[in-house]
Design an enzyme around this catalytic site. Structure first.
Site, PDB file in Angstrom:
ATOM      1  CE  LYS A   1      38.543  34.784  39.748  1.00 45.85           C
ATOM      2  NZ  LYS A   1      38.545  33.926  40.936  1.00 45.85           N
TER       3      LYS A   1
ATOM      4  CD  GLN B   1      39.570  34.179  44.483  1.00 42.73           C
ATOM      5  OE1 GLN B   1      38.934  34.714  43.585  1.00 42.73           O
ATOM      6  NE2 GLN B   1      40.494  33.259  44.253  1.00 42.73           N
TER       7      GLN B   1
ATOM      8  CG  ASP C   1      34.403  28.930  40.358  1.00 43.65           C
ATOM      9  OD1 ASP C   1      34.938  29.142  39.262  1.00 43.65           O
ATOM     10  OD2 ASP C   1      34.884  29.292  41.450  1.00 43.65           O
TER      11      ASP C   1
END
Ligand code: NDP
Length: 299
Positions: free
Chosen positions: A53, A97, A120
């Site tokens: 990422k 994460q 997200d």
């Protein structure tokens, strides 16, 4: 009929290019989008995801902020970091994460992130905004599937869509997005009575279950578009002892002979997720600065 194979890698590269172009126009205006990724502990798979990422973020010209916390970090210390990132004007997107160690609550962590920076799209605020047809941050995988469907089929209005799976991460937001594009949407799950007949009605099938090759060709209406979100590992002794191979939720080899278009696994939906994370970070940056949203990168 042999289906068109939808190349997720190429489509993701296209999204990244659009993101990079938009980032360049923002940088010209003195605004550099920034994405902060928080990793708790040293899980090797999570370390790889976070590293990838970070690389993808800097490749499109955005700032990448990586925060590594020890596996036994307290909730208080993690929240202190999230609060700091929420308040930092250089940070437009925040991602913790998952999975996190058991003493931490994923739901509470997501709730602590400023919904405007929840790239997200996992918070109840963003889920509620999406469900009520308002401007939301949308979960990356369903957003990528929607973009790919629009690119493949054009306007989706009036189409019959069946989403198999009702998770908060994939199934539910996918169904909301298809409804927003005026599909007639059915959400199937483990208690659905006649899955074969339900799927058989669909012009668009989204499989998001996590069961290897569970969707056979006999369920698919000829010409349907099939998006396979599932990621499953099967033993692959031909590759060597203990080796595995990735397969989706769809019996790809058989279904591609019936469907009109289909995503492979790997190389289909997978690459879209990080591309859409970058797209969401640009969208968040524009919204925070009162600028027009980037075209083609939002729901
Ligand atoms: P979840 O386990 O959270 O949800 C699975 C869903 O499938 C549930 O709603 C469940 O129903 C339903 N289901 C289970 N068994 C059946 C069955 N026999 N028939 C019909 N429905 C069934 O998974 P996720 O949504 O998080 O992920 C789904 C898949 O997508 C996984 O393989 C995951 O690895 C993959 N994935 C891929 C991503 C990518 O980037 N490509 C990103 C995210 C996920 P019920 O609710 O009734 O239990």
């Amino acid at each position: 009929m042999t289906a068109k194979i939808l190349d997720g890698k190429a489509f993701a590269a296209d999204i990244r290019q659009k993101v990079a172009a938009h980032v360049a126009t923002l940088v010209d205006q003195g605004i550099q989008p920034g994405l902060a990724v928080v990793l708790v502990g040293e899980d090797p798979a999570s370390q790889v995801y976070v590293r990838n990422k970070g690389i993808a973020t800097t490749e499109v010209g955005m700032a990448s902020f990586e925060h590594k916390l020890p596996v036994d970090v307290t909730q208080t210390d993690l929240y202190a970091l999230i609060d700091k990132l929420n308040a930092d004007p250089a940070v437009h997107g925040i991602l913790v994460q998952f999975p996190v160690p058991g003493h931490l609550s994923e739901r509470d962590i997501v709730a602590r992130i400023d919904p405007a920076k929840d790239v997200d799209g996992l918070s109840v605020v963003n889920a509620g905004l999406l469900a009520s047809g308002q401007r939301a941050m949308v979960s990356c995988t369903p957003l990528g599937c929607l973009m790919l469907l629009r690119d493949t089929l054009g306007p989706l209005a009036g189409m019959e869509a069946v989403v198999i799976g009702r998770s908060n991460l994939v199934g539910k937001p996918m169904a909301q997005l298809l409804l927003r594009d005026s599909c007639t949407v059915t959400v199937a799950h483990s208690r659905t009575r006649d899955l074969a007949a339900t799927v058989g009605r669909a012009d668009i099938v989204i499989a998001a279950v996590g069961r290897a090759q569970m969707v056979p060709a006999s369920w698919i209406k000829p010409g349907a578009t099939v998006i396979d979100v599932g990621i499953n590992r099967l033993p692959a002794p031909e590759k060597g002892e203990g080796k595995t191979r990735l397969v989706g939720d769809v019996d790809f080899a058989a279904v591609k002979e019936v469907a009109g278009a289909i995503t492979p696994v790997p190389g289909g939906v997978g690459p879209l997720t990080i591309a859409c994370l970058l797209a969401n970070t640009v969208t968040a940056t524009c919204r925070m600065n009162g600028l027009p949203e980037p075209e083609g990168l939002t729901a």
